[in-house]
Scaffold this motif. Structure first.
Motif, short mmCIF file in Angstrom:
data_model
loop_
_atom_site.label_atom_id
_atom_site.label_comp_id
_atom_site.label_asym_id
_atom_site.label_seq_id
_atom_site.Cartn_x
_atom_site.Cartn_y
_atom_site.Cartn_z
N MET A 153 0.84 -1.21 0.00
CA MET A 153 0.00 0.00 0.00
C MET A 153 0.87 1.25 0.00
O MET A 153 0.61 2.20 -0.75
CB MET A 153 -0.90 0.01 1.23
N GLU A 154 1.90 1.24 0.85
CA GLU A 154 2.82 2.39 0.88
C GLU A 154 3.38 2.64 -0.51
O GLU A 154 3.51 3.78 -0.94
CB GLU A 154 3.98 2.11 1.85
N MET A 155 3.73 1.54 -1.20
CA MET A 155 4.31 1.69 -2.53
C MET A 155 3.30 2.19 -3.55
O MET A 155 3.66 2.75 -4.57
CB MET A 155 4.89 0.35 -3.00
N MET A 156 2.00 1.95 -3.28
CA MET A 156 0.97 2.48 -4.17
C MET A 156 0.49 3.85 -3.68
O MET A 156 -0.58 4.31 -4.07
CB MET A 156 -0.19 1.49 -4.27
N ALA A 157 1.31 4.47 -2.82
CA ALA A 157 1.01 5.81 -2.32
C ALA A 157 -0.31 5.85 -1.55
O ALA A 157 -1.05 6.83 -1.60
CB ALA A 157 1.03 6.84 -3.44
#
Ligand SMILES: Nc1ncnc2c1ncn2[C@@H]1O[C@H](COP(=O)(O)OP(=O)(O)O)[C@@H](O)[C@H]1O
Ligand SMILES: [Mg+2]
Lengths: 260, 274
Positions: free
Chosen positions: A134-138
């Motif tokens: 999720m962090e990587m998908m902002a």
């Protein structure tokens, strides 16, 4: 390998660890509250979680409420009959349920049913890199995962506590009126003239709300900070039940003393 | 030594130093990832390839050094700027990291739903196009628990490219793929790069696959860049590093053993025996 190479900092024992945990939990609460504006964009996720924790706990809370009400009626009927006061059965049962047993037992059951599920779910999401994804998908996992579950618990707890108390009354009515022969009209009229909606029912609802905050906070915090291993998640789940139970009972005493 | 004047680099790593659990994973690593190319990162397991990708995307911060992605120094970015940058980066996790709550379709749709207000019809078309590209349009309604490792990898790949990013990071994308799926994924990486010009960083151990898609290879070991060049140059094995790595020899500059004490002593054969 000497022991001091393995530990990062000198340990101050359980007390210091406990205080550090409470501090971290407090900071986490601030993060949750700070993320509320952002998590309101995920209304669908919040309502999904309310439905989820509510539906998950509803059956166990209804059944427990019914039996607790039945037992209460039996015990109190016996006590009241010593003083010839069985007419007050409805009042005493309703006050016990709404002021005390409804919020407390609902919170304990909620911690065991929904709280543990939240901890395990979030812990596994961390262990399988879903939060990192999720962090990587902002997408902020606090706003998308943690806060919606926290809010769902806060919203669901007062509703569930009231359902518990209502079912308890039904159980008490079954035992008191249908079985032990207390007059139906007396049961209700004595109760409605002595139970104050504002003082008793609203006070109980405040308690339920406060329990909702602490149980959900503990459950989400334990899940979010669980070590990303099977053992870590299992241990965090246990801690949710233990910590939540203690805090519920302690907070109940404090709130009762202040709300009386 | 790469210089700062290299304007063609999308990612510039300079003097990266990171300690993890008391061990220097990076010890002054410097490298460039050229824009519009497929660059492979190779090196022994545990050498920090995944950690490097996490540094590039700001999931981890170095102790020292700079990491510029499209001109921005990632370790110094705040949350907003970092998230804005990540919206332009696709990341394929080593273990797929699909959201277990959602089915395949919703997993691929997730970034779109979060960041773009699209009409449902358009969103559906984009998602199905990406799923078709990885050969899993028919699996749109399966849950992640119903997928094999290779299928999950391809769904994760579809999710990583759903926004047509400027940069894609692939962490070991070929593991667990059968030869057919492997070929598809290879073709996909090549197509994304050649037709859309997406810069790609590819962490992989399969040299045969790497040499089919990669324009350049960086070999890292012991926290530093030890060799780089085209796949063909590295395959010729002009240095000890490349000879050892591509020849698969246990002895050479890269130790096969994780640093450890004396073997005989660990087994209890010293001193006491005498
Ligand atoms: N979060 C972490 N904490 C401590 N050590 C880590 C962490 N992540 C990775 N490492 C260590 O860093 C090294 C590099 O790991 P990694 O980047 O996963 O290697 P690989 O090149 O196989 O992808 C390993 O020695 C690993 O033990
Ligand atoms: Mg790795």
């Amino acid at each position: 390998m000497s022991a001091d190479m393995k530990t990062k900092a000198p340990r101050g024992g359980m007390l210091v660890d406990g205080l550090a945990q409470i501090g971290a939990c407090g900071l986490f609460l601030l993060a949750l509250l700070g993320a509320i504006p952002r998590s309101l964009r995920h209304l669908r996720e919040i309502s999904r979680q309310v439905w989820f924790v509510g539906a998950m706990s509803l059956v166990i809370i209804m059944i427990s409420g019914l039996f607790v009400g039945m037992v209460l009626a039996l015990q109190l009927y016996y006590t009241l009959s010593i003083f010839g006061g069985t007419a007050a059965l409805g009042t005493v049962v309703a006050l016990s349920l709404y002021r005390e047993l409804g919020p407390v037992i609902t919170a304990l059951l909620f911690a065991g049913r929904a709280g543990t599920a939240m901890t395990a779910e979030i812990g596994l999401m961390r262990a399988t890199d879903q939060l990192a994804a999720m962090e990587m998908m902002a997408v902020d996992p606090i706003a998308f995962v943690a806060t919606p579950r926290f809010l769902a618990g806060v919203i669901a707890m007062p509703l569930l506590a009231n359902v518990f108390s209502m079912l308890g009354l039904l159980g008490a009515h079954l035992v008191g009126v249908t079985w032990l022969g207390v007059d139906n009209g007396t049961f209700w009229s004595n109760m409605t003239s002595n139970v104050d909606v504002w003082k008793d029912i609203v006070n109980g609802t405040w308690k339920a709300l406060a329990f909702g905050v602490v149980v959900s906070l503990i459950a989400v915090f334990q899940g979010y900070t669980a070590p990303p291993t099977s053992e870590g998640v299992a241990y965090a789940t246990t801690r949710t039940v233990v910590f939540a139970s203690i805090v519920i009972l302690a907070l109940d005493f404090v709130m009762t003393a202040f709300l009386m | 030594m790469p210089t700062d004047a290299d304007a063609d680099a999308l990612v510039e790593v300079r003097d990266l130093t990171t300690m993890l659990s008391g061990k220097a994973v990076f010890d002054g690593l410097s490298l460039d990832i050229p824009r519009g190319k497929v660059t492979a990162i190779m090196g022994p397991s545990g050498t920090g390839k995944t950690t490097l990708l996490k540094h590039i995307t700001g999931q981890m911060r170095p102790d020292r050094g700079t990491l510029r992605v499209d001109g921005q120094n990632v370790p110094t970015l705040g949350r907003e700027a970092l998230y804005a940058l990540r919206e332009r980066i696709g990341y394929l996790f080593q273990n797929s990291a699909l959201l277990t709550d959602y089915d395949v379709f919703e997993n691929v749709a997730f970034p779109l739903r979060q960041h773009a207000r699209l009409p449902e019809v358009l969103l559906r078309n984009i998602v199905l196009t990406k799923l078709q590209a990885v050969g899993l349009r028919g699996a749109a309604r399966l849950m992640p628990s119903e997928l094999s490792g290779g299928m999950a990898r391809r769904v994760a790949l579809a999710r990583a490219i759903v926004f047509d990013p400027m940069l894609i990071l692939y962490d070991e994308p070929f593991v667990g793929l059968d030869p057919i799926a492997l070929n598809q994924v290879l073709k996909l990486i090549r197509t994304l790069n050649r037709t859309l010009g997406i810069t790609s960083i590819l962490v992989a151990h399969e040299f045969a696959a790497v040499r089919q898609v990669a324009d350049g290879v960086h070999l890292i070991a012991n926290g530093r860049l030890v060799a780089s060049g085209t796949p063909e140059q590295l395959a010729r094995g002009e240095s000890d590093w490349t000879r050892q790595f591509f020849g698969g020899e246990a002895d050479g500059p890269v130790p096969f053993q994780y640093p450890a004490g004396d073997y005989a002593e660990a087994l209890g054969f010293t001193g006491a025996a005498a």
